[in-house]
Design an enzyme around this catalytic site. Structure first.
Site, PDB file in Angstrom:
ATOM      1  CG  ASP A   8      -0.460   0.235   2.916  1.00  0.00           C
ATOM      2  OD1 ASP A   8       1.163   0.271   2.408  1.00  0.00           O
ATOM      3  OD2 ASP A   8      -1.067   0.232   3.777  1.00  0.00           O
ATOM      4  CG  HIS A   9      -0.874   4.536   0.962  1.00  0.00           C
ATOM      5  ND1 HIS A   9      -1.594   3.543   1.608  1.00  0.00           N
ATOM      6  CD2 HIS A   9      -0.656   5.031   2.787  1.00  0.00           C
ATOM      7  CE1 HIS A   9      -2.355   3.939   2.699  1.00  0.00           C
ATOM      8  NE2 HIS A   9      -1.335   4.846   3.773  1.00  0.00           N
ATOM      9  CB  CYS A  65       0.430  -1.987   4.480  1.00  0.00           C
ATOM     10  SG  CYS A  65       0.219  -3.720   6.051  1.00  0.00           S
ATOM     11  N   GLY A  66       1.962  -0.331   6.122  1.00  0.00           N
ATOM     12  CA  GLY A  66       2.585  -0.589   7.577  1.00  0.00           C
ATOM     13  C   GLY A  66       3.179  -0.924   8.476  1.00  0.00           C
ATOM     14  CB  THR A  67       0.926  -3.115  10.842  1.00  0.00           C
ATOM     15  OG1 THR A  67       0.002  -3.318  10.167  1.00  0.00           O
ATOM     16  CG2 THR A  67       0.625  -1.441  11.588  1.00  0.00           C
ATOM     17  N   GLY A  68       2.203  -4.420   8.379  1.00  0.00           N
ATOM     18  CA  GLY A  68       2.245  -6.061   7.780  1.00  0.00           C
ATOM     19  C   GLY A  68       1.013  -6.708   7.857  1.00  0.00           C
ATOM     20  N   GLY A  70      -2.558  -5.850   7.832  1.00  0.00           N
ATOM     21  CA  GLY A  70      -3.306  -5.905   7.172  1.00  0.00           C
ATOM     22  C   GLY A  70      -3.662  -6.685   5.865  1.00  0.00           C
ATOM     23  CG  MET A  71      -0.219  -6.083   2.994  1.00  0.00           C
ATOM     24  SD  MET A  71      -1.109  -5.894   1.326  1.00  0.00           S
ATOM     25  CE  MET A  71      -0.382  -4.159   0.811  1.00  0.00           C
ATOM     26  NE  ARG A 132       9.090 -30.211  14.547  1.00  0.00           N
ATOM     27  CZ  ARG A 132      10.220 -30.220  14.053  1.00  0.00           C
ATOM     28  NH1 ARG A 132      11.483 -31.016  13.666  1.00  0.00           N
ATOM     29  NH2 ARG A 132      11.389 -29.231  14.977  1.00  0.00           N
ATOM     30  CG  HIS A 133       7.949 -27.835  10.176  1.00  0.00           C
ATOM     31  ND1 HIS A 133       7.615 -27.701  10.986  1.00  0.00           N
ATOM     32  CD2 HIS A 133       9.684 -27.733  10.434  1.00  0.00           C
ATOM     33  CE1 HIS A 133       8.751 -27.100  12.354  1.00  0.00           C
ATOM     34  NE2 HIS A 133       9.607 -27.640  11.634  1.00  0.00           N
TER      35      HIS A 133
HETATM   36  C1  RB5 Z   1      -2.378   2.215   7.100  1.00  0.00           C
HETATM   37  O1  RB5 Z   1      -2.205   3.799   7.367  1.00  0.00           O
HETATM   38  C2  RB5 Z   1      -1.822   1.765   7.622  1.00  0.00           C
HETATM   39  O2  RB5 Z   1      -3.103   1.332   8.076  1.00  0.00           O
HETATM   40  C3  RB5 Z   1      -1.741   0.320   6.757  1.00  0.00           C
HETATM   41  O3  RB5 Z   1      -0.419   0.105   5.967  1.00  0.00           O
HETATM   42  C4  RB5 Z   1      -1.474  -0.962   7.011  1.00  0.00           C
HETATM   43  O4  RB5 Z   1      -0.343  -1.114   8.625  1.00  0.00           O
HETATM   44  C5  RB5 Z   1      -2.465  -1.878   8.107  1.00  0.00           C
HETATM   45  O5  RB5 Z   1      -2.703  -2.963   8.660  1.00  0.00           O
END
Ligand code: RB5
Length: 145
Positions: A8-9, A65-68, A70-71, A132-133
């Protein structure tokens, strides 16, 4: 090896640099977007990447993404996807060796670009351990739900 990549951005700048780096290393890269730092919704690029990995159009994927989170949450809705979040090389090693993650997810706002490159290299160069994995991975898909 063909790798699909999306962000994302929040992950756009790292994606751009990683594409140039991986291309120079000889990887074939397909860019699923986004294509600027303008605010956008991560599922819009995560779903197409997941489908490409499931269909075999690409061999593996990278998403940021910012935190990873959401992806990872979005990608893991797809039955054929094991998207693993890694924020250091130790996790990157285990996410391939134990979980055989077919998509690597990184939290762009919580790691440096240099760390993103190192995490990616570790994940790409580590082999799945099997044994096992494999049994554990075989129990992941949810059927009939
Ligand atoms: C964007 O602001 C942020 O929400 C996105 O990058 C991500 O961290 C979502 O999980």
């Amino acid at each position: 090896m063909k790798i699909g990549i999306c962000s994302d951005h929040a992950g756009f700048e790292y994606k751009d640099r990683l594409i140039r780096h991986l291309t120079a290393e000889g990887y074939d890269i397909e860019d699923f977007g986004t294509h600027s730092t303008e605010s956008m919704d991560y599922p819009d690029v995560a779903h197409p990447l997941a489908e490409a990995v499931e269909n075999g159009d690409v061999d593996a994927g990278i998403a940021m993404c910012g935190t990873g989170n959401g992806m990872a949450i979005t990608l893991n809705k797809h039955q054929g996807i094991r998207a693993g979040l890694a924020w250091n090389t130790g996790i990157a090693d285990l996410v391939k060796r134990h979980n055989n993650a077919n998509i690597l997810v990184m939290p762009a706002r919580f790691i440096s670009y240099e760390e993103a490159e190192a995490i990616t290299a570790t994940w790409l160069n580590t082999e799945f351990e099997g044994g096992r994995h494999s049994r554990r991975i075989g129990k992941i898909p949810v059927c009939g739900k």
